[in-house]
Design a protein around this motif. Structure first.
Motif, PDB file in Angstrom:
ATOM      1  N   SER A 141     -37.511  63.476 -12.619  1.00  0.00           N
ATOM      2  CA  SER A 141     -36.261  62.890 -13.375  1.00  0.00           C
ATOM      3  C   SER A 141     -36.308  61.380 -13.143  1.00  0.00           C
ATOM      4  O   SER A 141     -35.719  61.055 -14.299  1.00  0.00           O
ATOM      5  N   ASP A 172     -32.593  66.908 -16.127  1.00  0.00           N
ATOM      6  CA  ASP A 172     -31.163  66.488 -15.820  1.00  0.00           C
ATOM      7  C   ASP A 172     -30.317  67.524 -15.330  1.00  0.00           C
ATOM      8  O   ASP A 172     -30.570  68.524 -15.367  1.00  0.00           O
ATOM      9  N   ARG A 187     -36.475  59.075 -16.477  1.00  0.00           N
ATOM     10  CA  ARG A 187     -35.463  57.977 -16.727  1.00  0.00           C
ATOM     11  C   ARG A 187     -36.447  56.667 -16.700  1.00  0.00           C
ATOM     12  O   ARG A 187     -35.628  55.604 -17.776  1.00  0.00           O
ATOM     13  N   TRP A 220     -28.784  72.586 -14.268  1.00  0.00           N
ATOM     14  CA  TRP A 220     -29.931  71.745 -14.494  1.00  0.00           C
ATOM     15  C   TRP A 220     -30.487  72.096 -15.835  1.00  0.00           C
ATOM     16  O   TRP A 220     -30.765  73.310 -15.958  1.00  0.00           O
ATOM     17  N   SER A 274     -37.454  65.621 -20.172  1.00  0.00           N
ATOM     18  CA  SER A 274     -36.332  65.157 -19.492  1.00  0.00           C
ATOM     19  C   SER A 274     -35.850  66.336 -18.452  1.00  0.00           C
ATOM     20  O   SER A 274     -36.291  67.471 -18.679  1.00  0.00           O
ATOM     21  N   THR A 311     -30.952  66.254  -9.255  1.00  0.00           N
ATOM     22  CA  THR A 311     -32.214  66.734  -9.048  1.00  0.00           C
ATOM     23  C   THR A 311     -33.100  67.095  -7.608  1.00  0.00           C
ATOM     24  O   THR A 311     -33.860  67.582  -7.482  1.00  0.00           O
ATOM     25  N   TYR A 365     -27.038  62.009 -11.441  1.00  0.00           N
ATOM     26  CA  TYR A 365     -28.576  61.844 -11.572  1.00  0.00           C
ATOM     27  C   TYR A 365     -29.241  62.361 -10.490  1.00  0.00           C
ATOM     28  O   TYR A 365     -30.562  62.379 -10.560  1.00  0.00           O
TER      29      TYR A 365
END
Length: 301
Positions: free
Chosen positions: A162, A214, A166, A228, A212, A151, A148
């Motif tokens: 990001s 990720d 989330r 990514w 999103s 990024t 996670y």
């Protein structure tokens, strides 16, 4: 053998304490000469010396940790050149991101982790903290994790996006939706036609949900690459197929340090044609895919 090197830089107080203990152990120093006229005082002197040595050792360990932390903070850079401090400080102003602190973890598989911890709220318990690690190999190479946090390698805007995305997925209260929906925050994606955020603005598109961004965890048998994936939903006040202009899906992918590449039909049109001309041309592959979908929906005759 205690394993200490008596270098000039080593604390003088530790050398004195070690000499004192050695002399007391071998009878070269009379405890009475130190005022120790009974065994109790002798034990207290030994205890004091032990505590002093422990303190010096801990001081040295902390100093070594500080060196590693400083090394990570001063040498690591995102792909856009941003420093760790820049990314973290900006994220703290944009997302629910409260820095907790730095520490050096235990060495594992010849790698030493330098760990940064953070929480979403000041009131979060220590067990609720998140961590970001820079693993330093024996050769000095640094690898960022967990997934996670990767990024961060793209810069502060992708990292902040990001985090907020989330928060939205976790239904965390009061996420910074305005930042998530601001087209200018997507200018880090550069196409042949220009920066994505600017193109969306010129194409009269607004960003909706979901969004999103990720890091893609690849299968173990796949080549070792950094990948990514950015996906955004848009509504565009322009003439065109409704499956593009209403809740249209735009997907871009990035591999390693290569440029972002379009990975959805709408993204390919945005990257290929200037705003205002996105839907003037027929794309054979696109038409073929849509025809197959229509045929499947109709079913067998």
């Amino acid at each position: 053998m205690l394993g200490f090197a008596f270098s000039p830089a080593y604390p003088r107080r530790l050398i004195v304490i070690l000499i004192l203990l050695a002399g007391m152990r071998h009878g070269q120093i009379d405890c009475n000469s130190l005022g120790a006229k009974n065994p109790m005082i002798h034990r207290w002197l030994l205890l004091f010396a032990t505590f002093a040595i422990t303190g010096v050792i801990l001081d040295r360990a902390y100093a070594e940790d500080d060196v590693l932390i400083k090394r990570v903070k001063t040498t690591w850079r995102a792909q856009d050149g941003a420093t760790i401090d820049d990314i973290l400080s900006r994220a703290a102003k944009i997302a629910h991101f409260v820095p907790r602190g730095w520490e050096v973890g235990q060495k594992h598989d010849s790698e030493t982790p330098v760990v940064f911890s953070w929480a979403r709220s000041q009131g979060d318990k220590p067990d609720d903290a998140y961590t970001i690690s820079w693993n330093i190999s024996a050769k000095g190479d640094m690898s960022l994790g967990p997934p996670y946090a990767k990024t961060m390698q793209l810069g502060w805007q992708p990292f902040a996006l990001s985090l907020i995305a989330r928060e939205m997925a976790d239904e965390y209260p009061q996420p910074n939706v305005a930042f998530l929906h601001d087209t200018s925050n997507y200018d880090f994606v550069v196409t042949a036609q220009g920066e994505l955020g600017n193109l969306l603005k010129k194409g009269r598109c607004t960003i909706g949900d979901p969004v999103s961004l990720d890091y893609v965890v690849l299968p173990k048998e796949a080549p070792k690459e950094d990948v990514w994936r950015l996906q955004i939903s848009v509504n565009c006040e322009i003439a065109g197929p409704s499956y593009f202009t209403r809740d249209g899906v735009i997907i871009f992918k990035k591999t390693n340090s290569d440029p972002w590449q379009p990975a959805s039909f709408f993204a390919r049109r945005i990257a290929k044609y200037p705003p205002g001309h996105w839907f003037e041309q027929v794309e054979p592959d696109e038409q073929k895919a849509f025809d197959a979908v229509r045929k499947a929906l109709k079913g067998p005759r």
